[in-house]
Scaffold this active site. Structure first.
Site, short mmCIF file in Angstrom:
data_model
loop_
_atom_site.label_atom_id
_atom_site.label_comp_id
_atom_site.label_asym_id
_atom_site.label_seq_id
_atom_site.Cartn_x
_atom_site.Cartn_y
_atom_site.Cartn_z
N LYS A 1 -0.01 7.83 -6.20
CA LYS A 1 0.80 6.79 -6.85
C LYS A 1 1.39 7.28 -8.17
CE LYS A 1 -0.98 2.96 -4.34
NZ LYS A 1 -1.14 1.55 -4.22
N LYS B 1 2.37 7.86 4.67
CA LYS B 1 2.12 6.53 5.23
C LYS B 1 3.31 5.61 4.98
CE LYS B 1 -0.08 3.88 1.56
NZ LYS B 1 -0.84 2.68 1.36
N LYS C 1 5.37 0.07 0.99
CA LYS C 1 6.39 -0.82 0.41
C LYS C 1 7.20 -0.12 -0.66
CE LYS C 1 3.01 -4.54 0.25
NZ LYS C 1 1.85 -3.91 -0.40
N1 AQP Z 1 0.81 2.55 6.35
C1 AQP Z 1 -0.30 1.86 6.49
N2 AQP Z 1 -1.02 1.92 7.63
C2 AQP Z 1 -2.15 1.20 7.79
N3 AQP Z 1 -2.63 0.36 6.83
C3 AQP Z 1 -1.96 0.27 5.68
N4 AQP Z 1 -2.15 -0.46 4.57
C4 AQP Z 1 -1.16 -0.21 3.68
N5 AQP Z 1 -0.30 0.67 4.19
C5 AQP Z 1 -0.76 0.99 5.43
C6 AQP Z 1 -3.27 -1.38 4.40
O1 AQP Z 1 -2.72 -2.62 3.95
C7 AQP Z 1 -3.67 -3.24 3.08
C8 AQP Z 1 -3.00 -3.77 1.87
O2 AQP Z 1 -2.36 -2.73 1.19
P1 AQP Z 1 -1.76 -2.98 -0.25
O3 AQP Z 1 -0.43 -3.61 -0.13
O4 AQP Z 1 -2.71 -3.69 -1.08
O5 AQP Z 1 -1.62 -1.58 -0.89
P2 AQP Z 1 -1.14 -0.23 -0.36
O6 AQP Z 1 -2.16 0.37 0.55
O7 AQP Z 1 -0.80 0.56 -1.57
O8 AQP Z 1 0.16 -0.59 0.50
P3 AQP Z 1 1.59 -0.07 0.26
O9 AQP Z 1 2.50 -0.65 1.25
O10 AQP Z 1 1.58 1.42 0.17
O11 AQP Z 1 1.94 -0.71 -1.15
P4 AQP Z 1 2.54 -0.04 -2.42
O12 AQP Z 1 3.74 0.73 -1.94
O13 AQP Z 1 2.92 -1.16 -3.30
O14 AQP Z 1 1.50 0.83 -3.02
C9 AQP Z 1 -4.77 -2.22 2.79
O15 AQP Z 1 -5.92 -2.55 3.54
C10 AQP Z 1 -4.19 -0.93 3.26
O16 AQP Z 1 -5.20 -0.09 3.78
#
Ligand code: AQP
Length: 379
Positions: A151, A243, A246
């Site tokens: 991040k 992965k 968002k």
């Molecule tokens: N690509 C993914 N595949 C499977 N699981 C995923 N999760 C996130 N991306 C994937 C799961 O979604 C839950 C919530 O995630 P989050 O929004 O709290 O944070 P994150 O993992 O950081 O998701 P993003 O989309 O990557 O958000 P940003 O870009 O804002 O950091 C978690 O259980 C995660 O495992």
């Protein structure tokens, strides 16, 4: 009217596929078996934009399945708005994202009568426990976490002790896994369903729970189990080395629950694959793009990867595979998108769901924090 949603479409129960991993505290969520009764299941999602296919298959779909098939257990699902502060954004955008997150959860089929839905910031005990636990967490433990490095756009072998890295990294981003530990432990949670990317933070959570118990010679915090969904990690459609996320600047790699059928078709049609036509194989190393699409089909249909691959036999080329994937996603998200739009028009209803959830969550959290204060000598 409280929208009850497509929850009933997924009547599957939950089973553990044990024995696949060395740690007995990490299990995969499958179908047909149930959680031990009186489990307390906890998870969160950040309000950093709309829910995408990775969030849905890696987290929210399993939350819905678990909470609709285990009436003897308790479910607490939060919007992690304190975690969202690790990236600065205008206040109005955060307000909008918070509403979008709760509308996404409800439209994805979570039933507010079967689980507690709330905003993390409405329960200040998260932050209070965070401080107590930060005091027993070493910098080395936080330094070994992989997520803050991604991040903060630092190499995976970088260290916070490096002058350039320490300057470029906000303390909140470095320390957020400790807040995540507090999020889980404040409810004395027993099970935490997450995607693969969060598995390391759950290991840290178990370490800190054990450390707290041994430091104060108590058996207070349960050691929570990680529940990994079968679709552990959904990858970016444009770059299947990363992965789906968002915050990925390449938004064409990310399919949202709220995308229109045309947007879904366009994004899937442009997904990166390879030049081997018609020979279907799940091989994430040699064929990451095709394997990602196979994994998506498996997550959407609740079928094992091997069965999915066998079913693809009749498809002659990548276009046919992509058309098939696009139609499955459209079918899964169509009703949800419409419900999401309706919910966002009804903020009073969303406020009332979160108010009820926060009151309930706070009741549990404040009883637990009183006990923690007694254990550590702050009463
Ligand atoms: N690509 C993914 N595949 C499977 N699981 C995923 N999760 C996130 N991306 C994937 C799961 O979604 C839950 C919530 O995630 P989050 O929004 O709290 O944070 P994150 O993992 O950081 O998701 P993003 O989309 O990557 O958000 P940003 O870009 O804002 O950091 C978690 O259980 C995660 O495992």
């Amino acid at each position: 009217m409280p929208p009850r949603s497509a929850c009933s479409r997924l009547g599957a129960a939950v089973r553990y596929l044990s024995g696949k991993r060395s740690s007995p505290t990490v299990k995969e969520i499958g179908i047909y078996e149930t959680l031990p009764s009186n489990s307390r299941v906890f998870s969160m999602i950040q309000p950093t934009g709309r829910i995408h296919l990775g969030n849905y298959l890696g987290a929210v779909k399993s939350w819905r399945t678990l909470s609709s098939t285990n009436p003897e257990s308790e479910f607490i699902f939060g919007i992690a708005d304190l975690h969202a502060l690790t990236v600065q954004r205008p206040a109005q955008q955060l307000r909008d994202f918070r509403y979008q997150a709760i509308a996404s959860l409800l439209s994805s089929g979570l039933d507010a009568d079967k689980c507690i839905l709330y905003f993390q910031s409405a329960v200040p005990e998260h932050s209070e426990l965070n401080w107590y636990l930060t005091c027993i967490t070493s910098m080395g433990q936080l330094n070994r976490m992989a997520q803050w490095k991604s991040k903060a756009q630092q190499a995976q072998n970088s260290t916070i002790l490096d002058d350039a890295v320490v300057e470029a990294t906000k303390a909140g981003l470095f320390c957020y896994p400790a807040l995540q530990v507090a999020d889980i432990l404040i409810y004395k949670s027993t099970h935490v369903p997450v995607g693969d990317d969060q598995a390391q933070h759950l290991e840290l959570c178990r370490t800190i729970a054990r450390l707290f118990n041994s430091t104060y010679a108590v058996d207070f915090f349960p050691i929570p189990e990680t529940l990994l969904t079968p679709a552990k990690k959904i990858l970016s459609l444009k770059n299947p080395e990363k992965k789906m996320s968002k915050s990925d600047p390449v938004q064409a790699g990310c399919v949202y629950v709220t995308d229109t059928p045309d947007e879904i078709r366009r994004k899937i049609r442009k997904a990166t694959t390879d030049s081997v036509q018609g020979q279907w194989k799940f091989d994430p190393v040699q064929r990451p793009g095709v394997s990602n699409l196979i994994n998506i089909i498996s997550g959407l249909t609740d079928r094992a990867i091997g069965d999915v691959v066998a079913d693809l036999d009749g498809l002659k080329d990548h276009k046919a595979l992509k058309d098939h994937v696009a139609e499955l996603i459209i079918d899964e998200f169509d009703e949800k998108r419409q419900l999401y739009d309706d919910l966002l028009q009804n903020k009073d209803y969303l406020d009332s769901v979160c108010r009820k959830g926060s009151d309930h969550a706070r009741e549990i959290a404040s009883a637990n924090i009183q006990q923690v204060k007694h254990i550590i000598g702050l009463d």
